[in-house]
Design a protein around this motif. Structure first.
Motif, PDB file in Angstrom:
ATOM      1  N   SER A  50      46.867  40.111  39.768  1.00 21.43           N
ATOM      2  CA  SER A  50      47.464  39.858  41.072  1.00 21.43           C
ATOM      3  C   SER A  50      47.462  41.160  41.848  1.00 21.43           C
ATOM      4  CB  SER A  50      48.880  39.294  40.927  1.00 21.43           C
ATOM      5  OG  SER A  50      49.658  40.086  40.077  1.00 21.43           O
ATOM      6  N   GLN A  71      47.924  37.805  46.261  1.00 28.09           N
ATOM      7  CA  GLN A  71      46.733  37.179  45.684  1.00 28.09           C
ATOM      8  C   GLN A  71      46.854  37.098  44.162  1.00 28.09           C
ATOM      9  OE1 GLN A  71      44.178  36.184  47.926  1.00 28.09           O
ATOM     10  NE2 GLN A  71      45.831  36.728  49.309  1.00 28.09           N
ATOM     11  N   GLY A  80      39.082  39.620  48.887  1.00 30.61           N
ATOM     12  CA  GLY A  80      38.430  38.897  47.797  1.00 30.61           C
ATOM     13  C   GLY A  80      37.018  39.375  47.507  1.00 30.61           C
ATOM     14  N   THR A  90      37.041  42.106  44.805  1.00 29.56           N
ATOM     15  CA  THR A  90      37.486  41.884  43.425  1.00 29.56           C
ATOM     16  C   THR A  90      36.329  41.979  42.439  1.00 29.56           C
ATOM     17  OG1 THR A  90      37.364  39.478  43.679  1.00 29.56           O
ATOM     18  CG2 THR A  90      39.515  40.509  44.039  1.00 29.56           C
ATOM     19  N   CYS A 127      44.567  35.729  40.776  1.00 28.32           N
ATOM     20  CA  CYS A 127      43.269  35.236  40.313  1.00 28.32           C
ATOM     21  C   CYS A 127      43.218  35.327  38.795  1.00 28.32           C
ATOM     22  CB  CYS A 127      42.135  36.079  40.895  1.00 28.32           C
ATOM     23  SG  CYS A 127      42.149  36.188  42.684  1.00 28.32           S
TER      24      CYS A 127
END
Length: 187
Positions: free
Chosen positions: A142, A35, A150, A153, A37
């Motif tokens: 990451s 992941q 998610g 986060t 972001c």
């Protein structure tokens, strides 16, 4: 890899984690659960305080200090280490024009993705912070989805920024004690 005296706790994986781990073992080059972001925040962020905040976040949340081991027992285990240094990068790119800043961040993103994660060895959460100008900062992180999803986060970054603000103000952090991840695994 790690010594017995470095271990804080050991427990099994959730069924979802087991699935992700086995898919990773089949193809360690897959980006399926990698992941990435980013977000841009206004304000000035001090490198030293961000680093210390991230270190305290890792101390607070055992899942961030976790590695996975398939050779310790007859079952796949997650091993929480007593200490784990977070991977953190801070760079001031304000001297670059907007086009070069965008190219710099794109190159970082690509290189970061190419590094992937070794679930048996690596710190599975990385944070890079790029100061892009007065009051403009890009946070780039990451992680491997085996740690959290998610939905988490926002919780992770809320905690990071609460820790940062408490350090900045030289006040105790207002966050309640974090429940151990093993409680979730048991559930």
């Amino acid at each position: 890899m790690f010594k017995k005296e470095d271990i804080q706790d050991i427990y099994t994986l959730t069924p979802m984690q087991e699935g992700m781990y086995y898919l990773w073992k089949v193809d360690v080059h897959s980006t399926a659960y990698f992941q990435q972001c980013s977000f841009r925040l206004a304000g000035e962020w001090e490198e030293a305080l961000l680093r210390e905040s991230l270190e305290r976040l890792f101390a607070r949340h055992d899942v961030l200090r976790t590695v996975f081991a398939d050779g310790l027992a007859d079952r796949l285990l997650q091993v929480v280490l007593k200490e784990r240094r977070p991977e953190f990068r801070y760079e001031d790119i304000a001297h670059l024009d907007a086009e070069r800043q965008a190219a710099f961040v794109r190159a970082y993103k690509e290189n970061d993705c190419n590094r992937l994660f070794d679930l048996n060895r690596d710190v599975l959460f990385r944070l890079a912070v790029f100061r892009c100008g007065r009051g403009q900062t890009v946070f780039y992180f990451s992680y491997h989805h085996i740690l959290f999803d998610g939905w988490c986060t926002g919780l992770v970054f809320s905690a990071l920024f609460a820790i940062y603000r408490s350090l900045e103000r030289k006040e105790p952090c207002p966050l309640p004690e974090a429940p151990p991840f093993k409680n979730f695994v048991r559930w």
